[in-house]
Each structure stands twice: as C-alpha cells, then as structure tokens.
Write a protein that holds these residues in place. Structure first.
Motif, PDB file in Angstrom:
ATOM      1  N   ALA A   8       8.595  18.903  83.549  1.00 56.84           N
ATOM      2  CA  ALA A   8       7.274  18.310  83.416  1.00 56.84           C
ATOM      3  C   ALA A   8       7.540  17.464  81.754  1.00 56.84           C
ATOM      4  O   ALA A   8       8.148  18.470  80.908  1.00 56.84           O
ATOM      5  CB  ALA A   8       5.993  19.115  83.137  1.00 56.84           C
ATOM      6  N   TYR A   9       6.954  16.405  81.720  1.00 59.85           N
ATOM      7  CA  TYR A   9       6.915  15.956  80.294  1.00 59.85           C
ATOM      8  C   TYR A   9       5.710  14.706  80.096  1.00 59.85           C
ATOM      9  O   TYR A   9       5.258  14.249  81.069  1.00 59.85           O
ATOM     10  CB  TYR A   9       8.185  15.159  80.028  1.00 59.85           C
ATOM     11  N   ASP A  10       5.605  14.728  78.738  1.00 63.77           N
ATOM     12  CA  ASP A  10       4.487  13.732  78.274  1.00 63.77           C
ATOM     13  C   ASP A  10       5.234  12.492  78.094  1.00 63.77           C
ATOM     14  O   ASP A  10       5.855  12.051  77.078  1.00 63.77           O
ATOM     15  CB  ASP A  10       3.727  14.088  77.008  1.00 63.77           C
ATOM     16  N   SER A  12       4.273   9.661  77.065  1.00 64.31           N
ATOM     17  CA  SER A  12       3.803   8.840  75.945  1.00 64.31           C
ATOM     18  C   SER A  12       4.812   9.054  74.783  1.00 64.31           C
ATOM     19  O   SER A  12       4.624   8.458  73.622  1.00 64.31           O
ATOM     20  CB  SER A  12       2.248   9.071  75.567  1.00 64.31           C
ATOM     21  N   ALA A  13       5.509  10.319  74.980  1.00 61.10           N
ATOM     22  CA  ALA A  13       6.413  10.632  73.686  1.00 61.10           C
ATOM     23  C   ALA A  13       7.695  10.034  73.770  1.00 61.10           C
ATOM     24  O   ALA A  13       8.555  10.227  73.009  1.00 61.10           O
ATOM     25  CB  ALA A  13       6.416  12.142  73.648  1.00 61.10           C
ATOM     26  N   HIS A  55       4.381   9.931  83.086  1.00 66.52           N
ATOM     27  CA  HIS A  55       4.422  11.299  83.014  1.00 66.52           C
ATOM     28  C   HIS A  55       5.310  12.067  84.064  1.00 66.52           C
ATOM     29  O   HIS A  55       5.260  11.595  85.258  1.00 66.52           O
ATOM     30  CB  HIS A  55       3.267  11.896  82.870  1.00 66.52           C
ATOM     31  N   GLY A  56       5.830  13.170  83.787  1.00 64.05           N
ATOM     32  CA  GLY A  56       6.542  13.873  84.512  1.00 64.05           C
ATOM     33  C   GLY A  56       5.475  15.122  84.893  1.00 64.05           C
ATOM     34  O   GLY A  56       5.283  15.810  84.119  1.00 64.05           O
ATOM     35  N   LEU A  57       5.402  15.494  86.145  1.00 64.24           N
ATOM     36  CA  LEU A  57       4.827  16.680  86.658  1.00 64.24           C
ATOM     37  C   LEU A  57       5.809  17.571  87.420  1.00 64.24           C
ATOM     38  O   LEU A  57       5.976  18.880  86.802  1.00 64.24           O
ATOM     39  CB  LEU A  57       3.484  16.482  87.513  1.00 64.24           C
ATOM     40  N   LEU A  84       7.870  20.389  72.687  1.00 60.39           N
ATOM     41  CA  LEU A  84       6.850  20.761  73.320  1.00 60.39           C
ATOM     42  C   LEU A  84       6.362  19.714  74.330  1.00 60.39           C
ATOM     43  O   LEU A  84       5.548  19.798  74.856  1.00 60.39           O
ATOM     44  CB  LEU A  84       5.685  21.185  72.324  1.00 60.39           C
ATOM     45  N   THR A  85       6.957  18.528  74.112  1.00 57.93           N
ATOM     46  CA  THR A  85       6.573  17.400  75.024  1.00 57.93           C
ATOM     47  C   THR A  85       7.373  17.723  76.389  1.00 57.93           C
ATOM     48  O   THR A  85       6.999  16.833  77.417  1.00 57.93           O
ATOM     49  CB  THR A  85       6.812  16.059  74.263  1.00 57.93           C
ATOM     50  N   TYR A 237       1.917   9.561  87.307  1.00 58.44           N
ATOM     51  CA  TYR A 237       2.549  10.942  86.915  1.00 58.44           C
ATOM     52  C   TYR A 237       3.480  10.767  88.314  1.00 58.44           C
ATOM     53  O   TYR A 237       3.107  10.848  89.367  1.00 58.44           O
ATOM     54  CB  TYR A 237       1.718  12.060  87.137  1.00 58.44           C
TER      55      TYR A 237
ATOM     56  N   TYR B 118       0.273  27.179  79.063  1.00 57.02           N
ATOM     57  CA  TYR B 118       0.371  25.979  78.206  1.00 57.02           C
ATOM     58  C   TYR B 118       0.247  24.707  79.058  1.00 57.02           C
ATOM     59  O   TYR B 118       0.956  24.276  80.131  1.00 57.02           O
ATOM     60  CB  TYR B 118       1.962  25.981  77.486  1.00 57.02           C
ATOM     61  N   LEU B 120       1.117  20.500  78.376  1.00 54.99           N
ATOM     62  CA  LEU B 120       1.771  19.885  77.577  1.00 54.99           C
ATOM     63  C   LEU B 120       1.075  18.527  77.497  1.00 54.99           C
ATOM     64  O   LEU B 120       1.261  17.875  76.330  1.00 54.99           O
ATOM     65  CB  LEU B 120       3.171  19.553  77.932  1.00 54.99           C
ATOM     66  N   PHE B 121       0.346  18.044  78.239  1.00 51.40           N
ATOM     67  CA  PHE B 121      -0.800  17.099  78.108  1.00 51.40           C
ATOM     68  C   PHE B 121      -1.883  17.175  77.117  1.00 51.40           C
ATOM     69  O   PHE B 121      -2.339  16.033  76.836  1.00 51.40           O
ATOM     70  CB  PHE B 121      -1.059  16.500  79.411  1.00 51.40           C
ATOM     71  N   ARG B 123      -1.370  19.298  74.245  1.00 52.24           N
ATOM     72  CA  ARG B 123      -1.065  19.806  72.911  1.00 52.24           C
ATOM     73  C   ARG B 123      -1.707  19.404  71.681  1.00 52.24           C
ATOM     74  O   ARG B 123      -1.437  20.315  70.800  1.00 52.24           O
ATOM     75  CB  ARG B 123       0.588  19.812  73.047  1.00 52.24           C
TER      76      ARG B 123
END
Lengths: 243, 243
Positions: A8-10, A12-13, A55-57, A84-85, A237, B118, B120-121, B123
């Motif tokens: 999973a990743y945000d 926007s980063a 985004h990735g879930l 942490l993203t 996502y 946690y 991540l979206f 944080r």
C-alpha cells in the motif's frame, strides 16, 4: 526464490509507481530496500504502473532473492527500511513462473468522489466534485462500459503505439456513503488514464451534460479525439490485483 | 472596519501559524490574500500560534479593512486566493475593540490517537500509538489536570521568559471510536507544547509506565526538568476559540 509482495502507498508522496529520471517513485524506494536485504542490486516487477497521485491499497510486485527468508520476516524488514508512505502488507513465496504483471488476471480499482462539503484534510485522498448529480444516470453510464470493448477512445496513449486495446470490464458500480460516491471497477486490464476517463465520463452523465447513450458511441468511435474528460488522480486507488 | 475570521488549515503543509524567516506559514498566506483585497499591506492577528504540523479547525484571526465588504464576500474572495490547504470558514464584522488574542476566553483543542492499525493515508492527521492502553488510567490522568494549576512543568518555554504560567483546564476527556482515542481539552490558555505534553503524559499513564498520581507531583514541582514526554503534532487540532 521468488516472492510475491502486496504493498500500500500514498500516491501523493510520489511521481508514480514507475522509476523516473526526476522525482521519487514507489518502485525506486522498494528496490532500494529489497537490494539492501538481498545484498545485491535487485529489480522488482510491479503488476503495472500507477500514475503520480494514484494510491496503492493492494498493488502487487514480485522479486527474486538468493536467501530463504520467511514472508513475515520480509514484511518486517522491508517496512523498517521503507518510508511511512509505503507499507508492505504481505509477502509470500511463489513459483518461479509467477510474474506480477503477466500472471495478473484482473485488477480492481476504487475511485472516491466527495460530492458534499470540501474537506481540506482529504484533498489528496478523494476527488472533490460538488456538482449536483443524478445517481440513476451514473448507474446507467457505468453499465454502458460492462463487457468487452475496444477502449481506443479511452486510452491516452498515442495511436502509434501498436497494442491490443480490447479490454473486458467485469464490474463497474458504486456505493454512496455520506455524500461520497465510491466507485469500484474490475477489469481484465486498464490502458493509460482509462479508469479516470471512464469515471469522468460517468460523472458528466450524472451532471446531465452528456447522456449515457453517448458512451456507447464513444466506445464505437475508437477515436482518441472523442475523449474530452479526465479527472484528478487523488481519488484513485489500486485496490487489488487478482491472479 | 474590523473583521473576525475563522479558518481551517492543514498543518502538515506549513511551518506553523506564525510568520517564519524560512518556510511557508499560514499567517503569511492569509496576509498576502487580505493585503491584495485591501489594496494595502495588512497584518492579521491570530488567537495564538499553532506549531508546525498542528492543524486548524477553528483558528480565529482579526484584521482591519478600509472597505465595507460583507462577510460572505470576504469568505469567497479569500478562498479564491488562498491555497486549498487553507479554507476560510467564516468572516463577520466586530467591534474595533475586538482582538483575536486578547479577547479570547478559552480555547478548545482536539487530539486524535490511532490505537489500532497504522493508516498510511492518515499519517499527517492522527498520532499512531499502538501500545496497549488502560483507558481507566487515562481517564484518571486527564482528571488530574482539571482546574487551576501552575503549568511551569508543562511549558517548554525557557524559564528566563517571565510569564504567568497559571492556567485553568475546564475540560479534559476523550471518546473512543473504532480503536481511535479522540481527546478534547478546553482551557483558559495553553503554553508552549502544553497540550501535547499533557496528552503524552496521559498516554504514558495508559501504558502503565507512570501512575496518574505522578501528574499531581509533576504539576507541583513547577520544574521544567520533570517533563520527559512530548508527542507528535500530527494529531493536534485547534478546534475552537471561545470569546
């Protein structure tokens, strides 16, 4: 041994999933971490790209390792090195014939639309779309996409790229929660901006600016010039890759 | 004429409320917008600072304008100029004697703790605190802070700064929603890092590392060296300024 990982990743980063000459990509971060553990430069293979802001879930990638490390130990080690993203959700051993991209059968995306009050804390995580919407028309529009179609009109990649543009949509619907419309779309595969252009077109039907029947015309046109609609990546996502 | 404005902002996008030599502050952005509408350099006065990363839900500021512009028109004009990380919620005319800082009677803050998985979206918008917590102990800890105290031990500002460090806490409690603990704290005023140090201390009581009775000792010590606990700004929201 070959490993299949879910991440999973945000969005926007990052500049997107794929390595880029400028800017930080999810793939770059993951390859750095895997290479450190493997003690050798290691490439990771994603199920496909996601664009900047998407985004990735449940994005999936595979990689090889010379070591016999348990899945749980991989998760812990990678997450301790990754920002942490990005969070590794699962790692499991797979057969050497497994390929994150070529073994994928279908992909499921989610798109989150905020049709109520603007929420500044969610601006990177949903699409703010305050126009009055006719949900019945959106439903009709979604249904026009179901089944197998040539998605040439819904593919932002230039025509010169020779590729089969036929894809099958197995599911395309939405649920409404507190002025939010959460679309779910599952298909055999998706071309460049295809999900976002489909969502944008359905929302335009909801506003009354175009009729759902127009979608069938657009698909049949197989013409990149018919597409005028796109929508921001924030709401999108990658939910699941099915093998 | 003097105007009182209420504003929400995403603290993760700024170095804090207050103008800083380096980095972008909420105050700077707002002064830019107000000055453009006023057609003259205009200062805005906040109810107080918020640190980098701390969010605004109902921060208040005042400013003067040579023009007779309606509140609603101010909201619209300012929001059209401000970045999407800052939203003006309300603007209303006030008496010339009104001062956002000196007229404030109490302030209410919210602190959001994620005690579950946690996310991540989120944080930047909550504090991830996965330790096992005894909610009864946290409740006892909160109660130790109620009433009037000298908060010297809970003030990160150096002792040399001469200031009355007595403050009154009118409310300090929490509700639990899906593994999240949402603290609400209302007081006559707050010193540097005071809210965060109070929350951090209550959570430490929840883990069992210190006893709630210790809080009374810490308060009575009036000694900046007793404080060892602080917590990240991400979870903190200035919810309301009461006049």
């Amino acid at each position: 041994m070959r490993l299949k990982a879910t991440v999973a990743y945000d969005g926007s980063a990052f500049v997107g999933w794929q390595k880029q000459p400028n800017g930080n990509s999810v793939q770059t971060e993951i390859e750095k971490a895997v290479s450190l553990i493997n003690k050798e430069k290691t490439r990771v293979f994603g199920s496909g790209r996601t664009d900047a802001g998407v985004h990735g879930l449940g994005q999936v990638f595979h990689f090889d390792s010379p070591f016999e490390i348990q899945g749980k130990a991989w998760i812990k080690a990678l997450n301790s090195m990754l920002p942490l993203t990005i969070r590794i959700v699962d790692v499991e051993p797979v057969d050497d014939s497994f390929h994150a991209r070529y073994s994928a059968k279908t992909k499921t995306y989610e798109y989150r639309v905020n049709n109520g009050e603007y929420d500044l804390f969610k601006r990177e995580y949903e699409c703010y779309y305050p126009e009055k919407l006719d949900l019945g028309k959106i439903e009709e529009a979604c249904q026009r996409f179901l089944g197998e179609h040539d998605f040439t009109s819904f593919n932002a990649t230039k025509l010169e790229v020779i590729e089969n543009q036929v894809r099958t949509i197995y599911r395309f619907d939405f649920e409404v929660i507190d002025n939010h419309i959460i679309f779910t779309i599952c298909g055999s595969g998706f071309l460049k901006y295809m999900v976002r252009m489909m969502i944008a077109t359905c929302l335009k039907c909801g506003t009354g600016k175009i009729k759902p029947e127009k979608i069938t015309e657009m698909l049949e046109a197989k013409d990149k010039d018919v597409m005028q609609y796109n929508i921001e990546p924030n709401g999108l996502y990658l939910k699941k890759v099915n093998y």
